[in-house]
Design a protein around this motif. Structure first.
Motif, PDB file in Angstrom:
ATOM      1  N   HIS A 191       0.712  -0.810   0.049  1.00 33.72           N
ATOM      2  CA  HIS A 191      -0.283  -0.746  -0.031  1.00 33.72           C
ATOM      3  C   HIS A 191       0.790   1.328   0.674  1.00 33.72           C
ATOM      4  CE1 HIS A 191      -3.149  -3.085   0.862  1.00 33.72           C
ATOM      5  NE2 HIS A 191      -2.494  -3.339   1.802  1.00 33.72           N
ATOM      6  N   TRP A 192       1.176   1.671  -1.103  1.00 37.08           N
ATOM      7  CA  TRP A 192       1.985   2.808  -1.275  1.00 37.08           C
ATOM      8  C   TRP A 192       1.359   4.398  -0.406  1.00 37.08           C
ATOM      9  CZ3 TRP A 192       6.927   2.324  -2.871  1.00 37.08           C
ATOM     10  CH2 TRP A 192       6.454   0.653  -3.447  1.00 37.08           C
ATOM     11  N   MET A 193       2.232   5.168   0.715  1.00 34.84           N
ATOM     12  CA  MET A 193       1.764   6.531   0.787  1.00 34.84           C
ATOM     13  C   MET A 193       1.743   7.202  -0.316  1.00 34.84           C
ATOM     14  SD  MET A 193       2.087   5.952   3.910  1.00 34.84           S
ATOM     15  CE  MET A 193       3.046   5.555   4.959  1.00 34.84           C
ATOM     16  N   PRO A 194      -0.175   7.635  -0.298  1.00 37.70           N
ATOM     17  CA  PRO A 194      -0.343   9.149  -0.729  1.00 37.70           C
ATOM     18  C   PRO A 194       0.821   9.960  -1.214  1.00 37.70           C
ATOM     19  CG  PRO A 194      -1.353   9.140   1.140  1.00 37.70           C
ATOM     20  CD  PRO A 194      -0.863   8.043   1.366  1.00 37.70           C
ATOM     21  N   THR A 195       0.288  10.891  -2.354  1.00 37.29           N
ATOM     22  CA  THR A 195       0.975  11.837  -2.529  1.00 37.29           C
ATOM     23  C   THR A 195       0.825  13.348  -3.637  1.00 37.29           C
ATOM     24  OG1 THR A 195       2.190  10.683  -5.149  1.00 37.29           O
ATOM     25  CG2 THR A 195       3.475  10.341  -3.009  1.00 37.29           C
ATOM     26  N   ASP A 196       1.267  13.594  -3.914  1.00 35.23           N
ATOM     27  CA  ASP A 196       0.576  14.733  -4.477  1.00 35.23           C
ATOM     28  C   ASP A 196       0.070  14.274  -6.087  1.00 35.23           C
ATOM     29  OD1 ASP A 196       0.710  17.520  -3.142  1.00 35.23           O
ATOM     30  OD2 ASP A 196       3.205  17.728  -3.074  1.00 35.23           O
ATOM     31  N   SER A 197       0.940  13.949  -6.176  1.00 37.00           N
ATOM     32  CA  SER A 197       1.090  13.469  -8.652  1.00 37.00           C
ATOM     33  C   SER A 197      -0.099  12.064  -7.682  1.00 37.00           C
ATOM     34  CB  SER A 197       2.175  12.418  -9.115  1.00 37.00           C
ATOM     35  OG  SER A 197       3.128  12.041  -8.199  1.00 37.00           O
ATOM     36  N   ASP A 198      -0.645  11.607  -6.538  1.00 41.15           N
ATOM     37  CA  ASP A 198      -1.221  10.355  -6.987  1.00 41.15           C
ATOM     38  C   ASP A 198      -1.441  10.338  -5.198  1.00 41.15           C
ATOM     39  OD1 ASP A 198      -2.135   7.555  -6.870  1.00 41.15           O
ATOM     40  OD2 ASP A 198      -0.497   6.082  -6.944  1.00 41.15           O
ATOM     41  N   GLN A 200      -4.753   8.854  -4.772  1.00 41.72           N
ATOM     42  CA  GLN A 200      -5.162   7.277  -4.137  1.00 41.72           C
ATOM     43  C   GLN A 200      -6.482   7.969  -3.328  1.00 41.72           C
ATOM     44  OE1 GLN A 200      -2.449   4.526  -2.548  1.00 41.72           O
ATOM     45  NE2 GLN A 200      -1.365   5.775  -2.717  1.00 41.72           N
ATOM     46  N   GLY A 201      -7.644   8.793  -3.830  1.00 40.70           N
ATOM     47  CA  GLY A 201      -8.397   8.811  -3.280  1.00 40.70           C
ATOM     48  C   GLY A 201      -8.354   9.967  -1.533  1.00 40.70           C
ATOM     49  N   ALA A 202      -7.848   9.774  -1.167  1.00 41.32           N
ATOM     50  CA  ALA A 202      -7.067  11.008  -0.184  1.00 41.32           C
ATOM     51  C   ALA A 202      -7.543  12.159  -0.456  1.00 41.32           C
ATOM     52  CB  ALA A 202      -5.612  10.557   0.813  1.00 41.32           C
ATOM     53  N   VAL A 203      -7.981  12.777   1.437  1.00 44.46           N
ATOM     54  CA  VAL A 203      -8.275  14.144   0.608  1.00 44.46           C
ATOM     55  C   VAL A 203      -6.649  14.960   1.576  1.00 44.46           C
ATOM     56  CG1 VAL A 203      -8.870  16.332   1.927  1.00 44.46           C
ATOM     57  CG2 VAL A 203     -10.263  14.529   0.773  1.00 44.46           C
ATOM     58  N   LYS A 204      -6.476  15.776   1.399  1.00 45.30           N
ATOM     59  CA  LYS A 204      -5.098  16.367   1.054  1.00 45.30           C
ATOM     60  C   LYS A 204      -5.392  17.943   2.494  1.00 45.30           C
ATOM     61  CE  LYS A 204      -0.745  18.896  -0.746  1.00 45.30           C
ATOM     62  NZ  LYS A 204      -0.341  19.474  -1.816  1.00 45.30           N
ATOM     63  N   THR A 205      -5.434  17.683   3.906  1.00 44.71           N
ATOM     64  CA  THR A 205      -5.589  18.619   3.806  1.00 44.71           C
ATOM     65  C   THR A 205      -4.928  19.876   4.206  1.00 44.71           C
ATOM     66  OG1 THR A 205      -4.626  18.289   6.263  1.00 44.71           O
ATOM     67  CG2 THR A 205      -6.860  17.000   5.369  1.00 44.71           C
ATOM     68  N   GLY A 206      -4.031  20.190   3.942  1.00 50.27           N
ATOM     69  CA  GLY A 206      -2.434  20.970   4.127  1.00 50.27           C
ATOM     70  C   GLY A 206      -2.056  21.108   3.091  1.00 50.27           C
ATOM     71  N   VAL A 258      -0.922  10.838   7.911  1.00 49.60           N
ATOM     72  CA  VAL A 258      -1.511  10.174   6.996  1.00 49.60           C
ATOM     73  C   VAL A 258      -2.772   9.223   7.613  1.00 49.60           C
ATOM     74  CG1 VAL A 258      -2.616   7.850   4.838  1.00 49.60           C
ATOM     75  CG2 VAL A 258      -0.020  10.113   5.249  1.00 49.60           C
ATOM     76  N   GLN A 259      -4.171   9.444   7.368  1.00 50.36           N
ATOM     77  CA  GLN A 259      -5.710   8.499   8.272  1.00 50.36           C
ATOM     78  C   GLN A 259      -5.686   7.516   7.220  1.00 50.36           C
ATOM     79  OE1 GLN A 259      -9.119  10.897   8.734  1.00 50.36           O
ATOM     80  NE2 GLN A 259     -10.147   9.237   8.948  1.00 50.36           N
ATOM     81  N   TRP A 260      -5.766   6.340   7.909  1.00 49.44           N
ATOM     82  CA  TRP A 260      -6.252   5.538   6.878  1.00 49.44           C
ATOM     83  C   TRP A 260      -7.245   4.091   7.546  1.00 49.44           C
ATOM     84  CZ3 TRP A 260      -2.581   3.804   2.644  1.00 49.44           C
ATOM     85  CH2 TRP A 260      -1.355   3.918   3.018  1.00 49.44           C
ATOM     86  N   ASP A 261      -8.645   4.333   6.273  1.00 48.20           N
ATOM     87  CA  ASP A 261      -9.269   3.555   6.536  1.00 48.20           C
ATOM     88  C   ASP A 261      -8.963   1.619   7.228  1.00 48.20           C
ATOM     89  OD1 ASP A 261     -11.145   0.706   6.409  1.00 48.20           O
ATOM     90  OD2 ASP A 261     -12.319   2.544   6.058  1.00 48.20           O
ATOM     91  N   LEU A 262      -8.789   1.602   8.278  1.00 44.53           N
ATOM     92  CA  LEU A 262      -8.352   0.392   8.476  1.00 44.53           C
ATOM     93  C   LEU A 262      -8.500  -1.433   7.904  1.00 44.53           C
ATOM     94  CD1 LEU A 262      -6.064  -1.706  10.882  1.00 44.53           C
ATOM     95  CD2 LEU A 262      -8.006  -1.173  12.660  1.00 44.53           C
ATOM     96  N   VAL A 270      -4.597  13.002   4.162  1.00 46.51           N
ATOM     97  CA  VAL A 270      -3.271  13.659   4.397  1.00 46.51           C
ATOM     98  C   VAL A 270      -3.103  14.706   5.443  1.00 46.51           C
ATOM     99  CG1 VAL A 270      -1.309  13.907   3.707  1.00 46.51           C
ATOM    100  CG2 VAL A 270      -2.612  12.459   1.831  1.00 46.51           C
ATOM    101  N   PHE A 271      -2.522  14.766   6.474  1.00 48.97           N
ATOM    102  CA  PHE A 271      -2.047  15.878   7.542  1.00 48.97           C
ATOM    103  C   PHE A 271      -1.525  16.567   7.357  1.00 48.97           C
ATOM    104  CE2 PHE A 271      -5.955  13.553   9.110  1.00 48.97           C
ATOM    105  CZ  PHE A 271      -6.652  14.214   9.600  1.00 48.97           C
ATOM    106  N   ASP A 272      -0.751  17.602   7.578  1.00 46.78           N
ATOM    107  CA  ASP A 272       0.306  18.404   7.633  1.00 46.78           C
ATOM    108  C   ASP A 272       1.237  18.459   9.376  1.00 46.78           C
ATOM    109  OD1 ASP A 272      -0.072  19.994   5.081  1.00 46.78           O
ATOM    110  OD2 ASP A 272       0.610  21.327   5.752  1.00 46.78           O
ATOM    111  N   VAL A 273       2.129  17.935   9.486  1.00 44.28           N
ATOM    112  CA  VAL A 273       2.320  17.529  10.378  1.00 44.28           C
ATOM    113  C   VAL A 273       4.003  18.455  10.600  1.00 44.28           C
ATOM    114  CG1 VAL A 273       2.847  17.045  12.781  1.00 44.28           C
ATOM    115  CG2 VAL A 273       0.787  16.002  11.949  1.00 44.28           C
ATOM    116  N   PRO A 274       5.137  18.714  10.240  1.00 45.81           N
ATOM    117  CA  PRO A 274       5.894  19.323   9.688  1.00 45.81           C
ATOM    118  C   PRO A 274       7.022  19.189  11.259  1.00 45.81           C
ATOM    119  CG  PRO A 274       4.431  21.392  10.052  1.00 45.81           C
ATOM    120  CD  PRO A 274       3.716  20.355  10.358  1.00 45.81           C
TER     121      PRO A 274
END
Length: 455
Positions: A191-198, A200-206, A258-262, A270-274
């Motif tokens: 399961h690949w981590m979500p990125t700007d280019s993909d 995978q259906g996740a919402v980018k919050t920041g 990243v929050q995932w459906d378990l 995808v949360f910004d946590v710098p």
């Protein structure tokens, strides 16, 4: 698994484990009381009573002892003749950048990863808890996963192990994924981590969707899985001083949780946590819908929590020491009553206790210097014993006299730490001690096994 379930079919074992885990998470107490270190997967079979051993995944050091990575067993039974001693050291061959380990859900085996060689070593813990045995070595992670490098967290799901990667084999950067295996070591999925280019259906919050990985924790009652982020092979295998002086290298750190459906392993947010959020620790209380992480580069405590609308959010809630001085927070450990959070800072060798009774307003209530450097911390379920180790990464540990390598155990009386055990791993020619997990005879037949060991 318990001895009473060892002959049941795998499907039934999984049902039993999930049911027991749900009961434990709901706060329902059974007799005897279950206890353990508080960072384990909720699916893992729990120790009954006091831990007997601490297993320490240890990095080999060139020119020291046999120079190999090893699993070191320390006796922590207060009435034992070998209390406070390293009673076994099982070498695995070569130096692999030993880092983290985790039990299978039935607690029969311990999986331990090497961040450099990508090997996963599987130890039999149940046959003789005082003397673990290496039963197999998984070498096909990179090829079978499609390029995941740097196995970090090895985490139990029902009948499965899920592994976080730190890097990839294309550019050795931080973009990576999660890899699932059966408990028998058979590859299932990546399961690949979500990125700007993909996404995978996740919402980018920041601002970020960097695809980096590090730690993983789950909260089954919320169908929640969280992952944090660190850096890739090109950074974690580099000399620490050289990396700090390299502006480009310092840009290559993760800034996301990243929050995932378990159940589906689908990324949702995808949360910004710098600043490189590292370990994740989730609350245990049945109505405590939140987890903590700390950021290594910005020295903050972050809260990942469910809001009144049922949505998960990320919020900065406290500073750790003076962030401008970059104390480098590393490991954290949450108390089982969700009232205290231990935070280790590598650069100053300190551990700090934060009152988290109000998770939105953590307050530091105690601090203690453990050594010139300190990394991992593990708290017992009853909160009375706190364990520490010193090593971060082979190329990141301090040099010269500050390169202290130790395992230390303390009693915590609610007001201060009282040192009980200190083992100098350099003097004992054992290496650089990193991550810890607990073992106990009570899991595998109890008194009979313990009496045999005493002979």
């Amino acid at each position: 698994m318990n001895t009473t379930t060892k002959n049941l079919p795998n499907r039934l074992k999984t049902i039993i484990v999930v049911t027991l885990s749900t009961i434990a998470l709901a706060g329902i107490s059974a007799s005897p009381i279950l206890a353990d270190e508080t960072c384990l997967s909720p699916y893992v079979t729990k120790i009954t009573g006091h831990e007997d051993f601490v297993y320490i995944w240890t990095l080999g050091v060139e020119g020291l002892g046999d120079e190999q990575d090893k699993l070191v067993t320390v006796d922590v039974r207060p009435t034992s003749k070998t209390y406070g001693k390293a009673i076994n050291a099982l070498s695995v061959g070569g130096r692999n950048e030993a880092h983290h380990s985790g039990f299978t859900d039935d607690r029969q085996y311990l999986w331990a990863g090497g961040l450099d060689t990508n090997k996963i070593f599987v130890f039999d813990i149940h046959t003789d808890p005082a003397k673990p045995a290496l039963t197999s070595t998984i070498t096909g992670l990179v090829a079978k996963s499609g390029g995941v490098v740097g196995p970090h967290t090895t985490y139990a799901l029902p009948g499965r192990m899920i592994i976080t990667g730190l890097s990839n084999n294309k550019d050795h950067g931080g973009r990576t994924g999660l890899v699932e295996y059966t408990n028998d070591g058979n590859y299932i999925d990546t399961h690949w981590m979500p990125t700007d280019s993909d996404l995978q259906g996740a919402v980018k919050t920041g601002k970020y969707a960097d695809g980096y990985g590090y730690d993983l924790r789950v909260m089954p009652r919320n169908n929640l899985m969280l992952t944090s982020s660190f850096t890739g092979w090109s950074n974690y295998m580099m000399d620490f001083g050289k990396m700090l002086a390299d502006p480009e290298a310092m840009k290559r750190f993760g800034n996301t949780v990243v929050q995932w459906d378990l159940h589906t392993k689908q990324p949702k947010k995808v949360f910004d946590v710098p600043g490189a959020p590292l370990e994740i620790r989730c609350a245990w209380g049945e109505k405590h819908d939140y987890c903590f992480t700390s950021t290594a580069l910005t020295s903050k405590i972050w809260l990942i929590h469910k809001d009144k609308a049922g949505e998960w959010q990320a919020k900065e809630v406290a500073n750790i020491s003076d962030p401008a001085k970059i104390p480098l927070p590393v490991d954290i450990s949450i108390a089982s009553d969700d009232k205290l959070l231990w935070v280790n800072t590598f650069m100053d060798g300190m551990t700090r206790a934060f009152d988290i009774s109000d998770p939105f307003k953590p307050k530091q209530v105690y601090e203690h210097k453990i050594g010139a450097q300190v990394n991992m911390v593990s708290s017992s379920w009853d909160g009375k014993r706190i364990y520490f180790t010193s090593s971060l990464l082979a190329n990141w540990d301090k040099k010269g006299k500050d390169n202290e390598q130790f395992f230390k155990a303390y009693d915590w009386n609610g007001k201060k730490l009282i040192e009980k055990i200190a083992i100098d791993f350099t003097k004992e020619k054992l290496g650089r001690p990193h991550q810890m997990v607990f073992g106990a005879y009570s899991l595998y037949g109890g008194d009979k096994a313990a009496k045999k060991d005493k002979k």
